[in-house]
Design an enzyme around this catalytic site. Sequence first.
Site, short mmCIF file in Angstrom:
data_model
loop_
_atom_site.label_atom_id
_atom_site.label_comp_id
_atom_site.label_asym_id
_atom_site.label_seq_id
_atom_site.Cartn_x
_atom_site.Cartn_y
_atom_site.Cartn_z
N LYS A 1 2.77 -6.59 -8.05
CA LYS A 1 1.50 -6.13 -8.97
C LYS A 1 1.51 -6.30 -10.37
CE LYS A 1 0.22 -2.67 -5.57
NZ LYS A 1 1.33 -2.84 -4.54
C1 LIG Z 1 1.26 -3.04 -3.24
C2 LIG Z 1 2.39 -3.50 -2.27
C3 LIG Z 1 2.27 -4.08 -1.09
C4 LIG Z 1 0.86 -4.26 -0.58
O1 LIG Z 1 -0.13 -5.11 -1.11
P1 LIG Z 1 -1.47 -5.06 -0.82
O2 LIG Z 1 -2.30 -5.89 -1.94
O3 LIG Z 1 -1.93 -3.44 -1.05
O4 LIG Z 1 -1.93 -5.60 0.57
C5 LIG Z 1 3.38 -4.75 -0.65
N1 LIG Z 1 4.43 -4.60 -1.14
C6 LIG Z 1 4.62 -3.85 -2.17
C7 LIG Z 1 6.18 -4.02 -2.84
C8 LIG Z 1 3.72 -3.41 -3.10
O5 LIG Z 1 3.77 -2.68 -4.32
#
Ligand SMILES: *Cc1c(COP(=O)(O)O)cnc(C)c1O
Length: 484
Positions: free
Chosen positions: A123
């Site tokens: 993220k």
């Molecule tokens: C947010 C997140 C996901 C999922 O990603 P999306 O964009 O919501 O599909 C998967 N793994 C981790 C570690 C995350 O923080």
Amino acid sequence: MRYISTRGDLQGCPGNTFTEILLGGLAPDGGLYLPETYPQITHAELDQWRGLSYAGLAFAVLSKFIDDIPPADLQWLVDKTYTAEVYCNGRAGDDVRDITPLRWLEPGLGLLQLSNGPTLAFKDMAMQLLGNLFEYVLAKKGEEINILGATSGDTGSAAEYAMRGKHSVRVFMLSPFGRMSAFQRAQMYSLQDANIYNIAVRGMFDDAQDIVKAVSNDHDFKARHRIGAVNSINWARVAAQIVYYFKGYFAATGGVSGSNDTPVDFAVPSGNFGNICAGHIARMMGLPIRRLVMATNENDVLDEFFRTGIYRPRATAETHTTSSPSMDISKASNFERFVYDLVGRDPAVIRELWAKVDAGGSFDLSKTAYIAKLPDFGFVSGMSSHVDRLATIRQTFEKYGVMVDTHTADGLKVALEKRTPDSPMVVLETALPVKFEETIVEAMGRLPERPAAMQGIERLPQRVEVMDVSVDAVKRFIESRLGG
Ligand SMILES: *Cc1c(COP(=O)(O)O)cnc(C)c1O
């Protein structure tokens, strides 16, 4: 480049430029913003882009979507975002200059490392840019924003590390008291920046989320205090994520001197469908992605759709708490963007389908003509359970000497099932194992490695306000910090 809403009320209405939709969440008609058309990338452009640095590539890709920030300013923003200093928190030995190094586990099977940012999850790739874009755009407009959010872990910390110390931005982040891991708590609550406020509510994540919704629905309060959000439907986050599909593609097909004819498969651990939606858009732009392999955990809403054509969001009570918690979703908020493309970009169809979803129901495309179009989009899907996760973490370490986190393990498990000898498979690493120590210990009987910068963070002083589940208490807290 103009932006439209998946629900169509804005169609043909001029004025929705990138910076105008940047600070908002949903479109006013309840839909999600998408570019009017997807820019098409030529073979010549792919050849030129192949040798670019991460920041150079981010500029090239984002320029296609942003035409209301002067190019020199956009260049400055991506240059200050995608630096080795910001993305240097990965394991020892990774080449941090690469920002997102590709690590081959064996020929044809790679891990794209997206977790070298300050909070050790992918993220950061988009959120760090968002922080710089927000600061830039707010300064131009002479405005301020107070970001209110709720987190069960990764999103809140990524937002705080992106916004800390930024002018004109304050963050009020709600988290469930005592429910996050000690590491996650330390990551968020140890921030001492004056513009970051952590609020732990004595309740569950959903209670925190409900407070955010209640405050956002108080339109007077929202307008008076300039309340905003940075949730996963934010278009700029999706746009920023498109970049690493290009980067990963170039790395998987032979670096600077490789060719742009080889199709590549990407496997993506998915929750809110934001990450893989960016892959879908990269593919629509003409990047040679053969298949997008979508992996879910026990919360298999999306896997069910790709297998059956039925989209059935779950009630909160039906949502499982798993050892890959960032994928514990009952409703995939970005999914509407993909379905819009699937139904031929017809907003009337989206309005009809989401009238059902928004009323707590489901929809079934299995007996419609749309289902025949699904293979054109390259999606395949699968699911991974707690037992699969533990086995994948163990086997990956035994076989390759690489420790993966629980979410990446879900992606890897499904990637191995769907992989074919004729295309390289790139698995997106979405977090580092240290964020989920408890499950790593369960799988391996030992603690994961900790990046140097994270040693002993649990012992740092913490700054957090603990409150009961109360909308009024949260409002009063925000007002007191804004000076009335
Ligand atoms: C947010 C997140 C996901 C999922 O990603 P999306 O964009 O919501 O599909 C998967 N793994 C981790 C570690 C995350 O923080």
